[in-house]
Design a protein around this motif. Sequence first.
Motif, PDB file in Angstrom:
ATOM      1  N   ALA A  91       0.826  -1.205   0.000  1.00 41.83           N
ATOM      2  CA  ALA A  91       0.000   0.000   0.000  1.00 41.83           C
ATOM      3  C   ALA A  91       0.859   1.253   0.000  1.00 41.83           C
ATOM      4  CB  ALA A  91      -0.928  -0.005   1.216  1.00 41.83           C
ATOM      5  N   ARG A  92       1.881   1.273   0.840  1.00 46.34           N
ATOM      6  CA  ARG A  92       2.744   2.447   0.900  1.00 46.34           C
ATOM      7  C   ARG A  92       3.469   2.666  -0.426  1.00 46.34           C
ATOM      8  NH1 ARG A  92       1.898   6.314   3.616  1.00 46.34           N
ATOM      9  NH2 ARG A  92       2.293   5.568   5.730  1.00 46.34           N
ATOM     10  N   ASP A  93       3.961   1.600  -1.017  1.00 49.47           N
ATOM     11  CA  ASP A  93       4.678   1.697  -2.281  1.00 49.47           C
ATOM     12  C   ASP A  93       3.758   2.202  -3.392  1.00 49.47           C
ATOM     13  OD1 ASP A  93       7.154   1.013  -3.879  1.00 49.47           O
ATOM     14  OD2 ASP A  93       5.702  -0.257  -4.910  1.00 49.47           O
ATOM     15  N   MET A  94       2.548   1.687  -3.434  1.00 54.69           N
ATOM     16  CA  MET A  94       1.603   2.077  -4.470  1.00 54.69           C
ATOM     17  C   MET A  94       1.245   3.552  -4.369  1.00 54.69           C
ATOM     18  SD  MET A  94      -2.015   0.254  -5.327  1.00 54.69           S
ATOM     19  CE  MET A  94      -2.980   1.121  -4.111  1.00 54.69           C
ATOM     20  N   LEU A  95       1.030   4.040  -3.144  1.00 54.63           N
ATOM     21  CA  LEU A  95       0.629   5.427  -2.958  1.00 54.63           C
ATOM     22  C   LEU A  95       1.778   6.405  -3.168  1.00 54.63           C
ATOM     23  CD1 LEU A  95      -1.681   4.841   0.114  1.00 54.63           C
ATOM     24  CD2 LEU A  95      -2.406   5.704  -2.109  1.00 54.63           C
TER      25      LEU A  95
ATOM     26  N   ALA B 132       6.906  -5.290  -1.300  1.00 52.08           N
ATOM     27  CA  ALA B 132       5.836  -5.698  -2.194  1.00 52.08           C
ATOM     28  C   ALA B 132       6.390  -6.190  -3.520  1.00 52.08           C
ATOM     29  CB  ALA B 132       4.888  -4.514  -2.428  1.00 52.08           C
ATOM     30  N   ALA B 133       7.457  -5.546  -4.006  1.00 56.06           N
ATOM     31  CA  ALA B 133       7.979  -5.911  -5.310  1.00 56.06           C
ATOM     32  C   ALA B 133       8.594  -7.297  -5.300  1.00 56.06           C
ATOM     33  CB  ALA B 133       9.021  -4.886  -5.759  1.00 56.06           C
ATOM     34  N   SER B 134       9.125  -7.755  -4.148  1.00 55.62           N
ATOM     35  CA  SER B 134       9.798  -9.040  -4.097  1.00 55.62           C
ATOM     36  C   SER B 134       8.944 -10.137  -3.497  1.00 55.62           C
ATOM     37  CB  SER B 134      11.084  -8.918  -3.268  1.00 55.62           C
ATOM     38  OG  SER B 134      10.770  -8.620  -1.929  1.00 55.62           O
ATOM     39  N   ALA B 135       7.790  -9.800  -2.934  1.00 59.53           N
ATOM     40  CA  ALA B 135       6.941 -10.812  -2.300  1.00 59.53           C
ATOM     41  C   ALA B 135       6.400 -11.780  -3.339  1.00 59.53           C
ATOM     42  CB  ALA B 135       5.775 -10.125  -1.572  1.00 59.53           C
ATOM     43  N   ASP B 136       6.306 -13.044  -2.956  1.00 58.81           N
ATOM     44  CA  ASP B 136       5.762 -14.063  -3.830  1.00 58.81           C
ATOM     45  C   ASP B 136       4.245 -13.993  -3.747  1.00 58.81           C
ATOM     46  OD1 ASP B 136       6.401 -17.626  -4.291  1.00 58.81           O
ATOM     47  OD2 ASP B 136       4.869 -16.317  -5.138  1.00 58.81           O
ATOM     48  N   VAL B 137       3.642 -13.315  -4.705  1.00 59.20           N
ATOM     49  CA  VAL B 137       2.202 -13.101  -4.651  1.00 59.20           C
ATOM     50  C   VAL B 137       1.451 -14.416  -4.642  1.00 59.20           C
ATOM     51  CG1 VAL B 137       0.246 -12.088  -5.855  1.00 59.20           C
ATOM     52  CG2 VAL B 137       2.419 -10.880  -5.785  1.00 59.20           C
ATOM     53  N   GLY B 138       1.856 -15.358  -5.495  1.00 56.76           N
ATOM     54  CA  GLY B 138       1.155 -16.622  -5.570  1.00 56.76           C
ATOM     55  C   GLY B 138       1.192 -17.377  -4.261  1.00 56.76           C
TER      56      GLY B 138
ATOM     57  N   GLU C  80       8.451   3.312  -8.994  1.00 60.37           N
ATOM     58  CA  GLU C  80       8.558   2.506 -10.200  1.00 60.37           C
ATOM     59  C   GLU C  80       7.892   1.151 -10.038  1.00 60.37           C
ATOM     60  OE1 GLU C  80      12.678   2.253 -11.113  1.00 60.37           O
ATOM     61  OE2 GLU C  80      12.851   4.337 -11.770  1.00 60.37           O
ATOM     62  N   THR C  81       7.722   0.709  -8.799  1.00 61.80           N
ATOM     63  CA  THR C  81       7.089  -0.587  -8.542  1.00 61.80           C
ATOM     64  C   THR C  81       5.633  -0.442  -8.102  1.00 61.80           C
ATOM     65  OG1 THR C  81       7.996  -0.558  -6.284  1.00 61.80           O
ATOM     66  CG2 THR C  81       9.261  -1.730  -7.967  1.00 61.80           C
ATOM     67  N   ALA C  82       5.060   0.746  -8.286  1.00 60.51           N
ATOM     68  CA  ALA C  82       3.682   0.980  -7.843  1.00 60.51           C
ATOM     69  C   ALA C  82       2.700   0.042  -8.530  1.00 60.51           C
ATOM     70  CB  ALA C  82       3.289   2.435  -8.096  1.00 60.51           C
ATOM     71  N   ILE C  83       2.916  -0.206  -9.812  1.00 62.82           N
ATOM     72  CA  ILE C  83       1.990  -1.066 -10.550  1.00 62.82           C
ATOM     73  C   ILE C  83       2.086  -2.501 -10.046  1.00 62.82           C
ATOM     74  CG2 ILE C  83       1.467  -2.020 -12.830  1.00 62.82           C
ATOM     75  CD1 ILE C  83       2.301   0.720 -13.982  1.00 62.82           C
ATOM     76  N   ALA C  84       3.321  -2.981  -9.776  1.00 64.97           N
ATOM     77  CA  ALA C  84       3.492  -4.328  -9.230  1.00 64.97           C
ATOM     78  C   ALA C  84       2.867  -4.429  -7.840  1.00 64.97           C
ATOM     79  CB  ALA C  84       4.974  -4.684  -9.174  1.00 64.97           C
ATOM     80  N   SER C  85       3.001  -3.384  -7.041  1.00 60.83           N
ATOM     81  CA  SER C  85       2.408  -3.392  -5.705  1.00 60.83           C
ATOM     82  C   SER C  85       0.885  -3.428  -5.785  1.00 60.83           C
ATOM     83  CB  SER C  85       2.865  -2.163  -4.921  1.00 60.83           C
ATOM     84  OG  SER C  85       4.242  -2.216  -4.649  1.00 60.83           O
TER      85      SER C  85
END
Length: 478
Positions: free
Chosen positions: A199-203, A440-446, A207-212
Motif C-alpha cells: 500500500a505504501r509503495d503504491m501510494l 511488495a515488489a519481491s513478495a511471492d504473490v502466488g 517505479e514498482t507501484a503497478i506491481a504493488s
Amino acid sequence: MTNPPEHARTDSLATPPPGCPAHIGASHAGASRLYGPEAESDPYGLYERLRAKHGPVAPVLLSGDLPAWLVLGYREILDVTRTPSRFSRDARLWTEMREGRVSMDNPLLPIVTWQPMMSFVDGEQHERWRGAVNDSIARFDKRGIRRHVTQCANQLVDRFCAAGNADLVHQFAEHLPMMAMTQLLGMPEAYSPQLVNAARDMLRGTETAIASNEFVQETLRRLVARKHAQPGADFTSWLLEHPVGLTDEEVQQHLRLVLIAAFETTANLIANTLKMVLTDVRFRASLAGGHMTLPDAVEQVLWDEPPFVTVLGRWATQDTELAGKQIKEGDALVLGLASGNVDTVVRPNLDAPIHGNRAHLAFSGGAHECPGQDVGRAIAGTGIDALLLRLPDLALAVEESGLRYRSSLLSRHLVELPVKFTAQQPSPDADLTGGQAPTAASADVGQVASDLSQPGQAQGPASRASWWASFRNWLRGR
C-alpha cells in the motif's frame, strides 16, 4: 492593445506557445508540477505560492507533464464535490487518457484507471455501490473494533517496549491500521506486513507501484474466492451477501478501495496526532490538564495535517468555469484538501484551536465523502490511547526540526518518529516475533495469496490474467 486575462480561452490562446508540448495549452504553459523536488520538499508552501499567484484554482502538471487544475479554495472544493453534473468521478472522461497521453508506466495509473467501484461513478450506480458499502460498515460492532484495536496496539507495544526507544511510524502507526483492517475484512492478520509495504509503495507512485497494486489485487481476489466457501462475520462476506448483488469483481475493487484508503488515512492520522501530542506544548498541556480530549486533538490534526493532502480527481463533464478559470470538458481536477483547510474563508485565524468542529475537508465532501471516517477515527483514537496508557512518559527522542517528511501527490507523511520512554517488560503472553515482511515488489504473490484460497483452486496469478495485463491489452486493442 491589452492582453486578455489569463483564464480567457480564445482560439489563439488555446494554441501552445513555442517550445511547449502540443498537449499543454497556453493556460498551462509554465505551470508548476505537483511532482518532483519542489512539490515533495514543501507541498504546503507550494500550495500557498500557487494560491497567491492564481487564486483558488491553479493550473498544474501531473506526472508525465499532464495538465490539470488544482482546486485550492474551501468553497471551490465544496462546489466541485457537490456538483457531479459538472465535475464527475468517472476517470474515463479524462482527455489525456482518452487521447493516449498517459504512458503505460505512469505511476498515476493505479489511482486513475477506471474500475467498477463507487469512487469512479456518480448517480444511481454510485448509490447502489455506496449503499452496499455503507450497509456493510454499519454492521461493524464499534465496541468490538475498539477491543480489537486495543489488543493490536498492545501487541505492537510489546515488541518494542523493552528497548526504551522506538520509531512510532514504522513500529506502530503504519502497522496498527492494517492489523485492524485485515481482521475487519476477514483475512489472516499475518498478511498485514506485506499489505503495508504494498500500500505504501503504491501510494508513493514509485517505479514498482503497478506491481504493488497487482499484489494487493491478487491477494483480495483470493480472499473473495475463499469467502464464497467460508463466509464469516466480516466486511468481505457482508458485501458478497448484500441484496444489491455485487459481482466478485465489484466486491474485490471495493475491498481494495477501503483497505488502501483506510490504511493511508489512518496511518498518517496516527503519526501526525502523536507528533502533535509530543511536540506542541499547548496541546500536551491541554491533554494533561483535561481541557482537550484525545478526539479533540485528532480533529485538530485533521484540520492542520489531513491524511490526504490532495485527491485526484474529478473530471469536467462539459466546458465550465470555476473561480474565473475556464475548465474544458475532459480536464482533470485535483482537490487540494490541505490547502482548503487553511483557506482564510473558513479559518481566518489559523492559530486558534478548533474544538468539536468537523467542517474540515480531510475526508473530502459531497456524495463521495469517505464512508469509513468514523472507523478511522476509532482506530486512531483507540490505538493512541492504548499506547499512551502503556508508555505514559513517551517523549520525542530528537529535536522537532530533525523530523523528516516524504511527500507524494496524495499524501505527506512522517518518515519516522523516534521516541524514548522508560523500558518495561512486555506482557507475559506477548508474541514478540514481529518478523520483517518482504517488500511488495519481491513478495511471492502466488504463495501469499494461495493461503487465502480454497483447495483445488489455482494457486498463482498465472492461472488468471492479471488486472494490469487485462488493462494493458485493452489499451492496445482500442
